[in-house]
Design an enzyme around this catalytic site. Structure first.
Site, PDB file in Angstrom:
ATOM      1  CE  LYS A  88      65.973  53.135  33.341  1.00 54.88           C
ATOM      2  NZ  LYS A  88      65.803  52.956  34.799  1.00 54.88           N
ATOM      3  CD  GLU A 110      70.947  57.868  27.631  1.00 52.50           C
ATOM      4  OE1 GLU A 110      70.654  57.880  26.417  1.00 52.50           O
ATOM      5  OE2 GLU A 110      70.101  57.943  28.541  1.00 52.50           O
ATOM      6  CB  SER A 379      60.403  52.723  39.691  1.00 50.65           C
ATOM      7  OG  SER A 379      61.473  52.504  40.588  1.00 50.65           O
TER       8      SER A 379
HETATM    9  C1  LIG Z   1      66.170  53.830  35.822  1.00 53.27           C
HETATM   10  C2  LIG Z   1      65.401  53.570  37.042  1.00 53.27           C
HETATM   11  C3  LIG Z   1      64.967  54.617  37.904  1.00 53.27           C
HETATM   12  C4  LIG Z   1      65.354  56.062  37.702  1.00 53.27           C
HETATM   13  O1  LIG Z   1      64.839  56.678  36.582  1.00 53.27           O
HETATM   14  P1  LIG Z   1      63.656  57.752  36.599  1.00 53.27           P
HETATM   15  O2  LIG Z   1      63.731  58.353  35.246  1.00 53.27           O
HETATM   16  O3  LIG Z   1      63.920  58.744  37.701  1.00 53.27           O
HETATM   17  O4  LIG Z   1      62.403  57.022  36.849  1.00 53.27           O
HETATM   18  C5  LIG Z   1      64.165  54.297  38.988  1.00 53.27           C
HETATM   19  N1  LIG Z   1      63.817  53.018  39.251  1.00 53.27           N
HETATM   20  C6  LIG Z   1      64.224  51.995  38.471  1.00 53.27           C
HETATM   21  C7  LIG Z   1      63.807  50.608  38.834  1.00 53.27           C
HETATM   22  C8  LIG Z   1      65.018  52.235  37.353  1.00 53.27           C
HETATM   23  O5  LIG Z   1      65.419  51.200  36.580  1.00 53.27           O
END
Ligand SMILES: *Cc1c(COP(=O)(O)O)cnc(C)c1O
Length: 411
Positions: A88, A110, A379
């Site tokens: 993010k 948001e 992620s």
């Molecule tokens: C917010 C989040 C996601 C989901 O968001 P995407 O826009 O689909 O990437 C996935 N993994 C983590 C660790 C997140 O914080």
């Protein structure tokens, strides 16, 4: 997609906004087009991400896991090492630089689980912007630690008491704020959803993941990956890594959604991997939503708050339709088993969201040849999920499944 209407991906996307926001969006689009043409923006962005976050994030060869499964060679792109713990940061810091160029002084966002709120509040602190975060009142209660940090970072957190008091109500409240404060304020969209130019712009900022990964695979492994796995909430980490490989016919792209209690139970958030979604227009864009026959949004469910959303990127809806990306779903049980395995075998604690990509990759890895290289986008890190994970490991239904699964892997 130059032959297409701006902001459309096949039949999906668009810009369905109230008349009053038209000039704000025109201004945003023109600034966005300017920074895309200007190489000094991307330089400034890369420089910021290398000095403030941890870019380039490494690719870790998961040798223990590869050996354990005896199939494909597994590589992991480490977005968990970013500042604030997930991909993010790529999006919010990039939008921060844009806000500076637009000479605005206030940002709003948001947030559902609170991760995007914390990332935005962090960016605002760094750039010296005023910051307001809209959060469903229900979520404010559920995500106390994130609320605490947002406030410490200087943000005002406004609990939204409309509707179901969750993410979609927070989005509506943020849009209402924006219509009243357009001159000073930028709305920091958290993912590759919403009206144009957000899906395209956030994809562009997140493409830093795929750009790095492509170079790193070629340098360290000597070839492109055969398959890439990423979890899909709104779709930003998936689009980020996929965008480095869209032209490579040999690379299979796999998006993994939240299967919750299982697709057949209806308790899930799989918009593309299940047959349960239909095309609709909501929150400013056209995509596949989980909705009932009257167009009312259904309740979604996942152990991972970041994947628990009724809509999905219009770009991914398009790739679903064309077959460019294969969509799968991982259930909560499969996710907990995969999470435990990554922790034990590699010493890496993944976010619950990211563990969805792991779960699908682990299903396929044993069936693939030793020459096959697979890349998983991790992620985010799992620290934020400590209470949910602890509770889940205590839960008998998971415990039995994990033991079973462990015996199966070890057989
Ligand atoms: C917010 C989040 C996601 C989901 O968001 P995407 O826009 O689909 O990437 C996935 N993994 C983590 C660790 C997140 O914080």
């Amino acid at each position: 997609m130059s032959h297409q209407k701006q902001g459309y991906y096949g039949q999906f996307g668009g810009m369905f906004i109230p008349e009053i926001l038209k000039s704000t969006f025109d201004e945003l689009i023109s600034h966005y087009e300017e920074i895309r043409q200007d190489p000094t923006f991307w330089q400034e962005y890369e420089n910021l991400m290398s000095t403030y976050s941890c870019r380039p994030t490494p690719i870790t060869p998961a040798d223990n896991l590869s050996q354990y499964f005896g199939g494909a060679q597994i590589y992991i792109k480490r977005e968990d090492l970013n500042h604030t713990g997930a991909h993010k940061a790529n999006n919010v810091m990039g939008q921060g630089l844009l806000v500076k160029r637009m000479k605005k002084t206030r940002v709003i966002a948001e947030t559902g689980a609170g991760q995007h709120g914390v990332a935005t509040a962090t960016m605002a602190a760094k750039f010296g912007f005023d910051c307001t975060i809209y959060m469903g009142a229900e979520d404010v209660e559920r995500q106390r630690p994130n609320v605490f940090w947002m406030e410490k970072l200087g943000a005002e957190v406004i609990p939204v008491t409309d509707g179901t008091q969750t993410l979609k109500d927070a989005i509506n409240a943020a849009f209402r704020d924006w219509t009243g404060n357009m001159d000073t304020t930028h709305y920091v969209m958290g993912t590759v959803c919403g009206p144009h130019p957000f899906p395209e712009m956030v994809t562009w900022l997140q493409s830093i993941i795929g750009k790095e990964a492509r170079i790193q695979m070629l340098q360290a492994v000597g070839q492109l990956p055969d398959k890439i796995y990423a979890c899909v909430g709104g779709g930003s980490n998936a689009m980020g890594i996929f965008s480095g490989f869209l032209e490579d016919e040999s690379v299979e792209l796999i998006g993994v959604e939240a299967g919750g209690d299982g697709l057949q139970t209806g308790r899930h958030a799989a918009r593309l991997a299940s047959g349960d979604s239909t095309v609709g227009i909501c929150q400013g864009y056209k995509t596949r939503f989980l909705q009932d026959e009257d167009g009312q949004m259904r309740d979604t469910y996942s152990v991972a708050a970041g994947l628990d959303y009724v809509g999905v990127s219009p770009i991914l809806s398009h790739y679903h339709e064309t077959g460019k990306v294969r969509f799968e779903a991982a259930t909560d049980k499969e996710v907990m088993a995969a999470l435990e395995l990554l922790i034990r075998k590699e010493g890496i604690i993944p976010a619950l969201e990211s563990a969805h990509a792991l779960a699908q990759a682990f299903k396929e890895a044993p069936t693939l040849s030793k020459e096959t290289k697979i890349l998983i986008n991790l992620s985010g890190r799992g620290d934020k999920d400590i209470f949910t994970i602890a509770q889940a490991f205590d839960d008998q239904k998971w415990k039995e499944y994990i033991i079973q699964k462990g015996e199966q892997y070890n057989a």
